[in-house]
Scaffold this active site. Structure first.
Site, PDB file in Angstrom:
ATOM      1  N   THR A  59       0.890  -1.101   0.118  1.00 38.07           N
ATOM      2  CA  THR A  59       0.002  -0.037   0.110  1.00 38.07           C
ATOM      3  C   THR A  59       0.854   1.161   0.067  1.00 38.07           C
ATOM      4  OG1 THR A  59      -1.740  -1.193   1.134  1.00 38.07           O
ATOM      5  CG2 THR A  59      -1.699   1.159   1.382  1.00 38.07           C
ATOM      6  N   TYR A 206      -7.714  -8.946   7.525  1.00 36.85           N
ATOM      7  CA  TYR A 206      -8.793  -8.233   6.581  1.00 36.85           C
ATOM      8  C   TYR A 206      -9.744  -8.984   6.207  1.00 36.85           C
ATOM      9  CZ  TYR A 206      -5.062  -4.570   6.344  1.00 36.85           C
ATOM     10  OH  TYR A 206      -4.274  -3.654   6.890  1.00 36.85           O
TER      11      TYR A 206
HETATM   12  C1  LIG Z   1       4.776   0.011   2.925  1.00 39.50           C
HETATM   13  C2  LIG Z   1       4.021  -1.625   2.937  1.00 39.50           C
HETATM   14  C3  LIG Z   1       2.679  -1.838   2.512  1.00 39.50           C
HETATM   15  C4  LIG Z   1       2.290  -2.902   2.558  1.00 39.50           C
HETATM   16  N1  LIG Z   1       0.807  -3.007   2.019  1.00 39.50           N
HETATM   17  C5  LIG Z   1       0.451  -4.321   1.902  1.00 39.50           C
HETATM   18  C6  LIG Z   1      -0.734  -4.666   1.157  1.00 39.50           C
HETATM   19  O1  LIG Z   1      -1.411  -3.629   0.397  1.00 39.50           O
HETATM   20  N2  LIG Z   1      -1.367  -5.780   0.890  1.00 39.50           N
HETATM   21  C7  LIG Z   1      -0.412  -6.878   1.580  1.00 39.50           C
HETATM   22  O2  LIG Z   1      -0.980  -8.002   1.548  1.00 39.50           O
HETATM   23  N3  LIG Z   1       0.682  -6.724   2.137  1.00 39.50           N
HETATM   24  C8  LIG Z   1       1.132  -5.501   2.442  1.00 39.50           C
HETATM   25  N4  LIG Z   1       2.242  -5.181   2.945  1.00 39.50           N
HETATM   26  C9  LIG Z   1       3.166  -6.409   3.485  1.00 39.50           C
HETATM   27  C10 LIG Z   1       4.014  -6.845   2.299  1.00 39.50           C
HETATM   28  O3  LIG Z   1       3.479  -7.345   1.123  1.00 39.50           O
HETATM   29  C11 LIG Z   1       5.191  -7.770   2.627  1.00 39.50           C
HETATM   30  O4  LIG Z   1       4.484  -9.051   3.004  1.00 39.50           O
HETATM   31  C12 LIG Z   1       6.083  -7.355   3.940  1.00 39.50           C
HETATM   32  O5  LIG Z   1       6.524  -6.147   3.732  1.00 39.50           O
HETATM   33  C13 LIG Z   1       7.276  -8.423   4.339  1.00 39.50           C
HETATM   34  O6  LIG Z   1       8.047  -8.545   3.036  1.00 39.50           O
HETATM   35  P1  LIG Z   1       9.525  -7.638   3.281  1.00 39.50           P
HETATM   36  O7  LIG Z   1      10.156  -8.009   4.493  1.00 39.50           O
HETATM   37  O8  LIG Z   1      10.233  -8.262   1.885  1.00 39.50           O
HETATM   38  O9  LIG Z   1       9.008  -6.310   3.007  1.00 39.50           O
HETATM   39  C14 LIG Z   1       3.072  -4.031   2.980  1.00 39.50           C
HETATM   40  C15 LIG Z   1       4.169  -3.881   3.557  1.00 39.50           C
HETATM   41  C16 LIG Z   1       4.832  -2.339   3.432  1.00 39.50           C
HETATM   42  C17 LIG Z   1       6.343  -2.363   3.786  1.00 39.50           C
END
Ligand SMILES: Cc1cc2nc3c(=O)[nH]c(=O)nc-3n(C[C@H](O)[C@H](O)[C@H](O)COP(=O)(O)O)c2cc1C
Length: 406
Positions: A59, A206
């Site tokens: 997001t 959600y």
């Molecule tokens: C800024 C931000 C926004 C996120 N928005 C969503 C989202 O809209 N839908 C979702 O399923 N996960 C969302 N997440 C979770 C990410 O998809 C991901 O699972 C999480 O950041 C872990 O991965 P990473 O360690 O590579 O960042 C969001 C994460 C971040 C950092």
């Protein structure tokens, strides 16, 4: 509870090997041997992904009025140029009055928003990339006062009352039917716009997850009580989506144990319970499971089988036989925290090697690897990993959340 990042594998040096079509649009390119499994192609619906790297849905709150802007188009285009095989868009809301919970989240309905998304799809395809939208209804996360209609409360399996005010209403059968229909319509629109599949957001507390989790689902009808009943809403959504799109249009289903309000929450206490959730979903038409964890390498059920090291992704693959996307702190030394959105203090998460993720993929624990924050701070992360230049990766810090295009 924080668990240490696994120690880097011994072979993290840049030993080039050549694999074909490692990169959208660039053809054969030398690949650092330690990460070569991540740069193999993968069949996905009507297409072949150039590699196994997937941009996780994030997001960004940069779509005023729910309409993706030129910057949003450029943001996704930039990540394809950076070499990611499949993009999953930020959560984008289905056509239901209570689907949204946050400012400036893009909608997935209405002429202007869909036209904006069409421009995103076209830009990604023009670069040789692949993209799917993450279809979202926030469920009990919504509170009155939020756009688009501030008068609409949250909707969920069970009511929530705060200070004597009902902030979340318990969904009637008609509400349930309307949300299922809205998911199906959004998936049909995704296919019509040219997206390469669609992801259903069934994770993180959600709406779909609200039905899975017994803490938020206290219903006594066919949608509450037993695990099978709590899975019914998700299964009906998948079935409706499957019927609304072509058989070769991939449906990705994202789920998690953790919630934004409780990192230790679980919808399945045992592998057997996980199977009772996932098997009917696979049967209803899910093509790929996206297993959202905060650290992709952690054992999911450490007490199972007398001490199983298997991750949630590995269990999901074994239980369903479906392809799986793993995600969580890939290439970073710190786990994702929801609190990072609110915390104004600068913080940095250091880049680390992804050799161990490549080995886990090669072992068959999962098929695709989701990457989130690392791609926000450094859109060229995939290329740098491919080339064995992890030392050049721009570290993730909170400022990356404020910018779209780098
Ligand atoms: C800024 C931000 C926004 C996120 N928005 C969503 C989202 O809209 N839908 C979702 O399923 N996960 C969302 N997440 C979770 C990410 O998809 C991901 O699972 C999480 O950041 C872990 O991965 P990473 O360690 O590579 O960042 C969001 C994460 C971040 C950092």
């Amino acid at each position: 509870m924080d668990t240490a990042t696994p120690a880097p594998a011994a072979n993290s040096g840049a030993t080039p090997v050549t694999t074909p079509a490692a990169q959208p649009g660039t053809g054969a390119h030398p690949v650092n041997a330690a990460v070569a499994p991540l740069f193999q192609p993968f069949a996905f619906g009507r297409h072949t992904l150039a590699n196994r790297l997937v941009m996780a849905p994030m997001t960004r709150n940069k779509s005023p009025g729910g309409v993706p802007t030129d910057d949003v188009v450029a943001y996704y285009r930039r990540r394809v140029r950076g070499g990611v095989g499949l993009l999953i868009t930020e959560g984008t809301t289905i056509n239901h009055p209570a689907a949204n919970g946050y400012p400036q989240v893009p909608a997935f309905h209405g002429e202007a928003a869909l036209a904006g998304w069409k421009r995103v799809v076209d830009a990604v395809h023009a670069e040789g990339g692949r993209i799917i939208p993450q279809l979202w209804h926030v469920g009990i996360a919504r509170r009155p006062g939020v756009e688009p209609d501030p008068g609409v409360p949250g909707y969920g399996p069970s009511a929530i009352v705060a200070d004597g005010v009902e902030v979340v209403r318990a969904m009637t059968q008609a509400d349930i039917d309307a949300v299922i229909a809205a998911f199906a319509q959004a998936a049909a629109d995704a296919e019509r716009l040219g997206f390469d599949g669609a992801e259903l957001h069934g994770a993180h507390g959600y709406i779909i997850d609200d039905f899975f989790w017994e803490q938020t689902n206290r219903r006594t009808d066919a949608y509450g009580g037993s695990l099978e009943n709590r899975t019914r809403f998700a299964v009906e959504i998948v079935r409706a989506v499957r019927a609304a799109v072509s058989p070769d249009f991939p449906i990705v289903f994202r789920f998690s144990q953790w919630k934004g309000v409780d990192y230790n929450a679980r919808i399945a206490q045992t592998p057997e319970e996980l199977g009772r959730i996932l098997t009917p979903l696979a049967g209803a038409g899910v093509d790929v499971f996206h297993v959202s964890t905060r650290r992709y390498w952690e054992p999911a059920f450490p007490d199972a089988d007398g001490g199983s090291p298997d991750t949630l992704a590995a269990w999901t693959k074994r239980l369903t036989g479906k392809p799986v996307i793993a995600v969580g702190s890939v290439g970073l030394d710190g786990a994702f925290k929801v609190g990072m959105f609110a915390n104004r203090d600068a913080f940095e998460v250091k880049p680390t090697d992804v050799d161990q993720a490549a080995q886990a993929l090669a072992r068959g624990d999962f098929d695709l690897l989701g990457v989130g924050r690392a791609l926000l701070s450094d859109p060229d992360w995939a290329i740098k990993v491919r080339d064995g230049r992890v030392g050049e990766v721009i570290p993730f810090d909170r400022a990356a959340l404020d910018r779209l295009v780098v």
